[in-house]
Each structure stands twice: as C-alpha cells, then as structure tokens.
Design an enzyme around this catalytic site. Structure first.
Site, PDB file in Angstrom:
ATOM      1  N   ALA A   1       4.280  26.529 -11.416  1.00  0.00           N
ATOM      2  CA  ALA A   1       4.147  24.952 -11.342  1.00  0.00           C
ATOM      3  C   ALA A   1       3.272  24.356 -12.316  1.00  0.00           C
ATOM      4  CB  ALA A   1       3.397  24.900  -9.748  1.00  0.00           C
TER       5      ALA A   1
ATOM      6  N   GLY B   1       8.867  29.245 -15.535  1.00  0.00           N
ATOM      7  CA  GLY B   1       7.511  28.916 -15.690  1.00  0.00           C
ATOM      8  C   GLY B   1       6.737  28.665 -14.109  1.00  0.00           C
TER       9      GLY B   1
ATOM     10  N   HIS C   1       9.862  12.165 -11.657  1.00  0.00           N
ATOM     11  CA  HIS C   1      10.929  12.766 -12.616  1.00  0.00           C
ATOM     12  C   HIS C   1      11.920  11.813 -12.899  1.00  0.00           C
ATOM     13  CE1 HIS C   1      10.670  17.355 -12.367  1.00  0.00           C
ATOM     14  NE2 HIS C   1       9.445  16.856 -11.673  1.00  0.00           N
TER      15      HIS C   1
END
Length: 167
Positions: free
Chosen positions: A10, A8, A49
């Site tokens: 950004a 996909g 993250h």
C-alpha cells in the site's frame, strides 16, 4: 503485445509507476478502474488518482467484467488496470468463481494486441491474518499474482517509489 505486472505494498508508488509505464506506449492510454466509490474515503482516493493522471486518459469503470473490457478496448492505446486485488475482492464479494475468472484473464491476455499494465497489491508479506475470510483473500491474491506474473512479459516490485525488476 506486452503484459506488465507491477506489484507492491500500500502506498508504495505502484500506481504512479504503472501510469508512467502505460504512457510510454503509443496511442491514448486507457485507465481500467476496478474500484467502486462506495464511501467518501474511496471517493477521495479515486479523485486523487484522477487528478494525478490528468484528462488525456480514456476511463472505464470495470469492477467485475475485466476480460470483456480488455477485449472491447483492444486495438487502441495501452490499458492500465488498477487494480487486480480490488478486482479479486469484487469477485469474491459477488461470490463469483475467482479462480475461473483469473484463469480466463490469463488465457485471454496473450491473444490481445494492445499492451496491458496491471497494478496489484502484494498482500502476503505480513503476519497471517486472524480470520478465515482474510486468510482466504490473502491466499487468493497470492495465487492470482503468481498466475498473472507467470504469463507477464515484465514484473516489477515497487518499494518506497522505487521499482525493482523481477522479470
């Protein structure tokens, strides 16, 4: 053993989707990080993250030697490699033969026992870059993504947080 490729643009939600897919497998998940915290902005991205994933992941930082890292972590929980396009950038920056390394990865994957979920960026949907380095990277990323997609059991394209099954 499953190989899943999630691609996909950004901020499309592909990493979050990959984390969900990886957690669906039994065992303690392994996060194979290809990014390096070379500046404050990247440090902040990595921290975001990590915070989202929580502490139940085994984490490995692997900017270059991906195939040995996957072999060393085989036999346990599923591995999430985030991300292939950063790995490619690292290989190109280190002036390593990225085509050989991508071929080695594609050859090694069917021999692994534990699942691997890959995150990669789709970089070829925009305009043609204006410089040779950017065009070379875009082309290399397209070739790498095609190579891994061809051997993957499943491929998903994530847009606006929504996965679309391609394979």
């Amino acid at each position: 053993m499953a190989v899943i490729l999630i691609t996909g643009g950004a901020r499309s939600g592909k990493s979050k989707r990959a984390e969900i897919r990886t957690r669906a497998f039994p065992g303690q998940p392994v996060y194979v990080a290809t990014a390096e915290a070379l500046d404050a902005e990247m440090e902040a991205r990595i921290a975001t993250h990590r915070a989202r994933r929580g502490t139940d992941w085994i984490e490995r930082e692997v900017p270059l030697d991906l195939v040995p890292a996957l072999a060393a972590s085989d036999g346990g929980g599923a591995r999430l490699v985030d991300c292939l396009t950063l790995w490619l950038s690292n290989l190109m920056h280190a002036e390593r033969n990225w085509e050989r390394e991508v071929t080695e990865l594609a050859t090694a994957l069917p021999r692994l026992k534990s699942p691997v979920v890959f995150v990669t960026n789709e970089v070829g949907l925009g305009i043609v870059p204006d410089n040779a380095l950017a065009r070379s990277y875009r082309d290399a990323a397209g070739i790498m993504n095609q190579t891994i997609a061809a051997i993957a059991d499943e491929v998903e394209f994530v847009v606006a947080g929504l996965p679309m099954k391609l394979k």
